[in-house]
Motif scaffolding. Structure first.
Motif, PDB file in Angstrom:
ATOM      1  N   LEU A  20      19.377 -32.700 -86.470  1.00  0.00           N
ATOM      2  CA  LEU A  20      18.761 -33.747 -85.642  1.00  0.00           C
ATOM      3  C   LEU A  20      17.568 -34.356 -86.373  1.00  0.00           C
ATOM      4  N   GLU A  21      17.475 -35.670 -86.322  1.00  0.00           N
ATOM      5  CA  GLU A  21      16.339 -36.382 -86.905  1.00  0.00           C
ATOM      6  C   GLU A  21      15.276 -36.553 -85.824  1.00  0.00           C
ATOM      7  N   ALA A  22      14.178 -35.823 -85.958  1.00  0.00           N
ATOM      8  CA  ALA A  22      13.097 -35.860 -84.972  1.00  0.00           C
ATOM      9  C   ALA A  22      11.943 -36.701 -85.504  1.00  0.00           C
ATOM     10  N   ALA A  23      10.989 -36.965 -84.633  1.00  0.00           N
ATOM     11  CA  ALA A  23       9.818 -37.742 -85.015  1.00  0.00           C
ATOM     12  C   ALA A  23       8.577 -37.132 -84.392  1.00  0.00           C
ATOM     13  N   LEU A  24       7.467 -37.245 -85.097  1.00  0.00           N
ATOM     14  CA  LEU A  24       6.167 -36.826 -84.589  1.00  0.00           C
ATOM     15  C   LEU A  24       5.227 -38.017 -84.698  1.00  0.00           C
ATOM     16  N   PHE A  25       4.586 -38.366 -83.582  1.00  0.00           N
ATOM     17  CA  PHE A  25       3.637 -39.473 -83.533  1.00  0.00           C
ATOM     18  C   PHE A  25       2.236 -38.896 -83.329  1.00  0.00           C
ATOM     19  N   VAL A  37      10.586 -35.793 -88.961  1.00  0.00           N
ATOM     20  CA  VAL A  37      10.608 -34.332 -88.942  1.00  0.00           C
ATOM     21  C   VAL A  37      12.059 -33.867 -89.058  1.00  0.00           C
ATOM     22  N   LYS A  38      12.306 -32.979 -89.997  1.00  0.00           N
ATOM     23  CA  LYS A  38      13.664 -32.471 -90.208  1.00  0.00           C
ATOM     24  C   LYS A  38      13.606 -30.960 -90.354  1.00  0.00           C
ATOM     25  N   GLY A  39      14.382 -30.264 -89.549  1.00  0.00           N
ATOM     26  CA  GLY A  39      14.447 -28.815 -89.646  1.00  0.00           C
ATOM     27  C   GLY A  39      15.286 -28.375 -90.830  1.00  0.00           C
ATOM     28  N   THR A  40      14.776 -27.405 -91.594  1.00  0.00           N
ATOM     29  CA  THR A  40      15.508 -26.889 -92.749  1.00  0.00           C
ATOM     30  C   THR A  40      15.625 -25.369 -92.730  1.00  0.00           C
ATOM     31  N   GLY A  41      14.933 -24.722 -91.797  1.00  0.00           N
ATOM     32  CA  GLY A  41      14.989 -23.267 -91.703  1.00  0.00           C
ATOM     33  C   GLY A  41      15.500 -22.844 -90.346  1.00  0.00           C
ATOM     34  N   TRP A  42      14.935 -21.760 -89.840  1.00  0.00           N
ATOM     35  CA  TRP A  42      15.273 -21.292 -88.484  1.00  0.00           C
ATOM     36  C   TRP A  42      14.059 -20.560 -87.931  1.00  0.00           C
ATOM     37  N   GLY A  43      13.756 -20.784 -86.650  1.00  0.00           N
ATOM     38  CA  GLY A  43      12.704 -20.052 -85.968  1.00  0.00           C
ATOM     39  C   GLY A  43      11.414 -20.848 -85.830  1.00  0.00           C
ATOM     40  N   TRP A  68      13.020 -48.052 -80.414  1.00  0.00           N
ATOM     41  CA  TRP A  68      14.265 -47.336 -80.126  1.00  0.00           C
ATOM     42  C   TRP A  68      14.153 -45.871 -80.543  1.00  0.00           C
ATOM     43  N   LEU A  69      14.460 -44.989 -79.603  1.00  0.00           N
ATOM     44  CA  LEU A  69      14.384 -43.554 -79.841  1.00  0.00           C
ATOM     45  C   LEU A  69      15.614 -42.878 -79.252  1.00  0.00           C
ATOM     46  N   GLY A  70      15.992 -41.772 -79.881  1.00  0.00           N
ATOM     47  CA  GLY A  70      17.066 -40.953 -79.337  1.00  0.00           C
ATOM     48  C   GLY A  70      16.541 -39.588 -78.936  1.00  0.00           C
ATOM     49  N   TYR A  71      16.841 -39.197 -77.728  1.00  0.00           N
ATOM     50  CA  TYR A  71      16.568 -37.834 -77.274  1.00  0.00           C
ATOM     51  C   TYR A  71      17.900 -37.092 -77.325  1.00  0.00           C
ATOM     52  N   GLY A  72      18.074 -36.309 -78.401  1.00  0.00           N
ATOM     53  CA  GLY A  72      19.320 -35.583 -78.576  1.00  0.00           C
ATOM     54  C   GLY A  72      20.298 -36.243 -79.515  1.00  0.00           C
ATOM     55  N   GLY A  73      19.911 -37.333 -80.159  1.00  0.00           N
ATOM     56  CA  GLY A  73      20.823 -38.000 -81.070  1.00  0.00           C
ATOM     57  C   GLY A  73      20.087 -38.745 -82.163  1.00  0.00           C
ATOM     58  N   ASN A  74      20.813 -39.088 -83.225  1.00  0.00           N
ATOM     59  CA  ASN A  74      20.251 -39.816 -84.354  1.00  0.00           C
ATOM     60  C   ASN A  74      20.522 -41.306 -84.196  1.00  0.00           C
ATOM     61  N   VAL A  75      19.477 -42.110 -84.329  1.00  0.00           N
ATOM     62  CA  VAL A  75      19.533 -43.535 -84.013  1.00  0.00           C
ATOM     63  C   VAL A  75      19.512 -44.364 -85.292  1.00  0.00           C
ATOM     64  N   ARG A  76      20.315 -45.435 -85.311  1.00  0.00           N
ATOM     65  CA  ARG A  76      20.279 -46.442 -86.362  1.00  0.00           C
ATOM     66  C   ARG A  76      20.137 -47.807 -85.688  1.00  0.00           C
ATOM     67  N   VAL A  77      19.152 -48.581 -86.133  1.00  0.00           N
ATOM     68  CA  VAL A  77      18.865 -49.884 -85.533  1.00  0.00           C
ATOM     69  C   VAL A  77      19.292 -50.975 -86.496  1.00  0.00           C
ATOM     70  N   GLY A  85       5.918 -35.484 -79.816  1.00  0.00           N
ATOM     71  CA  GLY A  85       7.141 -35.221 -80.557  1.00  0.00           C
ATOM     72  C   GLY A  85       8.338 -35.774 -79.821  1.00  0.00           C
ATOM     73  N   VAL A  86       9.273 -36.365 -80.553  1.00  0.00           N
ATOM     74  CA  VAL A  86      10.516 -36.879 -79.982  1.00  0.00           C
ATOM     75  C   VAL A  86      11.672 -36.258 -80.767  1.00  0.00           C
ATOM     76  N   PRO A  87      12.632 -35.598 -80.082  1.00  0.00           N
ATOM     77  CA  PRO A  87      12.732 -35.468 -78.631  1.00  0.00           C
ATOM     78  C   PRO A  87      11.859 -34.372 -78.043  1.00  0.00           C
ATOM     79  N   GLY A  88      11.049 -33.749 -78.862  1.00  0.00           N
ATOM     80  CA  GLY A  88      10.182 -32.666 -78.435  1.00  0.00           C
ATOM     81  C   GLY A  88       9.812 -31.858 -79.662  1.00  0.00           C
ATOM     82  N   TYR A  89       9.778 -30.546 -79.494  1.00  0.00           N
ATOM     83  CA  TYR A  89       9.308 -29.673 -80.569  1.00  0.00           C
ATOM     84  C   TYR A  89      10.312 -28.569 -80.888  1.00  0.00           C
TER      85      TYR A  89
END
Length: 919
Positions: free
Chosen positions: A336-341, A375-381, A803-812, A326-330
């Motif tokens: 934040l726009e996250a990714a899971l590989f 991966v995009k968070g839409t809830g909480w917890g 290109w990846l962002g840890y803590g930020g949203n990236v546009r290439v 997971g980027v930047p993690g879990y």
């Protein structure tokens, strides 16, 4: 010594009567002669890269050594003689909970009361085979066969369960004890780092595994992988027999010098229906399986070597296991726009999220053999992502969804300065005004607690509330909150908690609250136990000799100095010089009045480096020289030690961050690098929000939690603090992405402690009978310190994922990469390909643009506010190559001051012609 008293406290809390230990760097006490045990007969074998020994009587594992390093043992083989009787578990034992139709659950355990086992014929590849049914206990309706097998060049442990009854048998509990040498008792720090190992679980069902890593961080590491259909559904502790809720037990005492052992739990429904029924949701849905009469099932594990800790993921893939990154993690803030590989030979059949709506997981293509998901968070917890592959393999990845971080910070500050605010002028201990510890479960302040420091504003367990409140202001200041905090400093910290005059000026007490029934006969809760050593007298509470209390006060002054210096009109009680000088004064007092424990690194001690740097920037040369000399004396001591990572505990994960910081500061590169490797030995990279970056800690519920016991803590303050050296080491070597991944896991793990209203918990209870955040704030403030201190966004070009962002949203784009920071500070950014570390003492980064072809960096800063009319930008070049300068502005204190505008300000960072590497 307090170290001894702490361990005895552990004994009192856990019911263990005697817990001898080897104190680090301390004179060893004389131990009573150990009993002499009869020798153990074993049978040796070599399988692939391992040397094994199996006990001749029980057939359990007595040795597991790398063939290339036969002197090292992953299992406690050296204690085999003392652990040979009934009630001691070994790898090769089995625990079962089962029932027949209409019957109750019954428990059977091969280690509980051992009986002779019957050898079975060997077939090709089988090293040892036995029918161990007799040792499982009377009345077991199954035949239990165990085989040790050499398969594919690795040792494999297999159990075959056969229903020998005339009725179906439901198996609702199946656990294979995982017994590795995590025992620090009778070892000093050098021998512990050389001989002991820690275990971290990926509780990921069919994709689950254990990683067993050596304390020194060196390879090889051991991976325990499922064999056949043997999911890691849960990871259940083998409690000591006298511990509440014990099911399957282990006689080796659990204590600060031994976390204890666990079951690889394949099925857990029988436990959830009984002992765990009041717990929070388990990591995975509990299951059972049923064997019809005559039906059989095999379960087991494979033992595989990884060449190094960094090589674990590659080894998983090489062994055909599903891998996840997971980027930047879990931990995923909602903005934040996250990714899971995912990497596995089989296609993904479906992806499910529980609870529904907590996350969206959307396929986003394939990159270098890895399937990418947005991966995009839409809830909480908490949220569980379940991936089902085409061959039926099921993998779970645990996420935690949070509010946008700036909102979470605001919640924390508001809760601490309102719900935790204490302003009783009649308080007999003079604590008003204060920010006290809080009991979330009871919904009230902790104005008294038998562990008196928890109610006393000092020690980690009592200072946590106000530490968090003041560190929240570093990058997210609120004028009303700061006014309260300045009042707290003036009326309660300086002059009460900290001595304001005399020969011991600047010294810090252990607690403002204490136990004195003669003076206050009607104050103390008669239902509480005030008879243990934790109920300090006034004299003990007033002791000045615990150095770990001093960084709390120093960081408070330093934060207010930074705010006063960079935000005009925000801090009003004193000028910046007063706060910076009091930070200096506190360090001097620590070395003068609390020298003993300064031989160890301090939690939050990294702030001492910043205080020194700020003294230098301000031209306060005498004060800077004074602090530098004091800190050099500590660093000179550490550089001569193999493992300078002690504390008041026998082993700890507290001091490594400060040790690393001073090793780097004074140029001891080898010792700094060794410190990083040691941290990686207890700080894992695992696809699970709770364990990813979760620096090991398992005893501090005793000292800061509402439910005290020895238990693996999830995201105690060690997570964020141990991220600090990993971040700095990554900035010095941006090719080592493992460092960044672990560090970001720890940094973000420290945000999960904050609930929806802003309450910050000491840590999460990981044992399956609780699975909940502790209701006390406890020592969370020390963890939030490190999050606020290190919050940053990292732009990297991953050699596999791009290109990846840890803590930020990236546009290439074709010619440039843009990142929009979403961390809680937005004042620190690392552009990894440029080796450029950008920090703002004032101002916030709205976005940054990097042009790979030229190396040019452009910042867009937020508009000015009344509190922040200008920005102060600092640039640090962390790798070889061209340095950078800020276009425009004026030089100030080693940075560049820029007036902000009513619209966003664009700032160009220009590569210079000459090479430069900062410290």
């Amino acid at each position: 010594m307090r170290a001894h008293r702490l361990i005895l406290a552990a004994a009192a809390f856990t019911g263990v009567s005697s817990l001898p230990f080897a104190a680090p760097l301390l004179a060893q006490e004389k131990q009573a002669a150990k009993p002499v045990y009869p020798p153990i007969r074993t049978t040796p074998a070599r399988v692939g890269a391992f040397l094994l020994e199996l006990r001749s009587d029980t057939g359990t594992l007595a040795r597991l050594s790398p063939a290339a390093e036969p002197g090292f043992d992953f299992v406690p083989g050296g204690r085999e003689a003392e652990r040979q009787g009934d009630g001691y578990n070994h790898i090769g034992d089995l625990n079962l909970r089962l029932r027949t139709p209409g019957g109750a659950w019954r428990d059977f355990a091969s280690a509980r009361a051992r009986k002779p086992i019957a050898a079975l014929p060997l077939t090709p590849g089988v090293i040892a085979a036995a029918d161990i049914t007799a040792s499982m206990g009377d009345g077991v309706p199954l035949r239990v066969e165990r085989r040790w097998v050499a398969a594919g060049g690795v040792p494999v442990l297999r159990f075959r369960l056969v229903n020998t009854s005339n009725a179906p048998v439901e198996i609702g509990g199946l656990g294979m004890p995982m017994v590795f040498d995590n025992i620090i008792q009778d070892r000093n720090l050098e021998t512990a780092h050389a001989q002991a190992s820690f275990v971290d679980p990926y509780i990921g069902r069919d994709a689950g595994y254990l990683q067993v890593t050596r304390l020194n961080g060196k390879g090889p590491a051991l991976l325990v992988l499922p064999d056949g259909k043997s999911p890691l559904e849960n990871y259940a502790p083998l409690k000591n027999p006298r511990e509440p809720g014990a099911i399957f037990t282990e006689k080796s005492p659990r204590s600060q010098v031994s976390e204890g052992f666990y079951d690889w739990t394949v099925a857990s429904k029988g436990f959830v229906e009984q002992e765990w029924h009041q717990a929070g949701e388990q990591w995975n849905a509990p299951t059972s399986f049923t064997l019809a009469p005559g039906q059989a099932r095999e379960v087991g594990v494979r033992l595989v070597q990884a060449p190094s800790i960094r090589g674990i993921q590659s080894e998983l893939i090489a062994n055909g296991r599903p891998a996840a990154l997971g980027v930047p993690g879990y931990v995923v803030p909602n903005d934040l726009e996250a990714a899971l590989f995912l990497h596995y030979a089989q296609p993904v059949a479906k992806v499910d999220v529980s609870p529904a709506g907590a996350l969206t997981v959307t396929a986003a293509g394939v990159v270098n053999g890895w399937r990418r998901y947005a991966v995009k968070g839409t809830g909480w917890g908490r949220a569980r992502v379940t991936i089902t592959y085409a061959d039926g393999t099921v993998q779970t990845v645990q996420y935690f969804v949070t509010k946008p971080l700036e909102r979470a910070m605001a919640d924390l500050g508001r809760f601490a300065t309102t719900k935790q605010w204490f302003d009783d002028p009649k308080d007999p201990f003079g604590r008003a005004p204060a920010i006290l510890s809080y009991d979330r479960e009871a919904g009230k302040l902790l104005t008294q607690e038998p562990r008196v420091w928890i109610a006393g504003m000092s020690d980690e367990g009592g200072a946590g509330g106000w530490i968090a409140a003041i560190m929240k202001q570093l990058d997210n200041p609120d004028p009303a909150e700061i006014e309260k905090l300045e009042t707290l400093v003036d009326k309660t910290i300086f002059g009460k908690l900290q001595l304001a005059e005399g020969a011991h000026i600047g010294a810090v007490k252990k607690s403002l609250f204490y136990y004195d029934p003669a003076a206050f006969p009607n104050y103390y809760d008669p239902a509480a136990n005030w008879k243990s050593w934790t109920s300090w007298s006034k004299k003990d509470a007033g002791d000045l000799g615990r150095s770990f209390n001093y960084p709390h006060v120093a960081l408070g002054y330093w934060t207010l100095y930074r705010l006063a210096r960079n935000h005009p009109g925000l801090v009003t009680h004193h000028d910046w010089r007063w706060y910076l000088d009091h930070a200096r004064l506190t360090i001097v007092a620590m070395m003068r009045d609390a020298p003993y424990y300064t031989q160890f690194g301090q939690m939050e001690g990294n702030v001492f480096v910043d205080i020194l740097d700020d003294l230098k920037r301000e031209g306060i040369t005498d004060g800077a020289a004074q602090i530098e000399a004091l800190m050099k004396s500590r660093a000179d001591h550490w550089k001569g030690l193999a493992y300078p990572f002690g504390s008041e505990m026998a082993w700890d994960s507290t001091g490594q961050p400060e040790v690393y910081a001073w090793m780097r500061y004074f140029g001891h590169a080898r010792q700094a690098a060794e410190t990083v490797e040691v941290i990686l030995g207890y700080d894992p990279l695992i696809p699970h929000w709770g364990y990813n970056g979760n620096a090991r800690r398992y005893w501090d519920f005793l000292y800061g939690g509402k439910y005290p016991r020895i238990e693996r803590q999830i995201h105690h303050y060690g997570s964020t603090n141990n991220a600090l050296p990993l971040f700095e080491a990554f900035r010095a070597d941006p090719s080592d992405l493992h460092l960044l991944r672990v560090a970001y896991g720890g940094l973000m793990g420290g945000i999960t402690n904050i609930d929806r209203d802003g309450f910050g918990s000491a840590a999460f209870h990981s044992w399956p009978d609780r699975m909940a955040w502790d209701p006390y704030t406890g020592d969370y403030g020390s963890g939030y310190f490190a999050h606020a201190y290190a919050a940053a966004t990292y732009l990297v070009k991953d050699p596999v994922f791009g290109w990846l962002g840890y803590g930020g949203n990236v546009r290439v784009a074709t010619d440039a990469v843009t990142i929009q920071p979403k961390d809680g500070a937005r004042s620190r950014l690392f552009v990894a390909p440029a080796g450029l570390w950008i920090t703002l003492d004032a101002g916030k980064i709205a976005s940054a643009r990097y042009v790979p072809a030229t190396g040019a960096v452009t910042l867009t800063l937020d508009p000015r506010t009344a509190m922040t009319p200008r920005a102060l930008v600092r640039l640090e070049k962390t790798t070889a190559g061209r340095g950078y300068t800020v276009e425009g502005g004026t030089a100030e204190r080693g940075g560049t001051a820029l007036p902000l505008e009513s619209a966003p300000l664009v700032v160009r960072l220009v590569p210079s012609a000459r090479s430069r590497v900062s410290r």
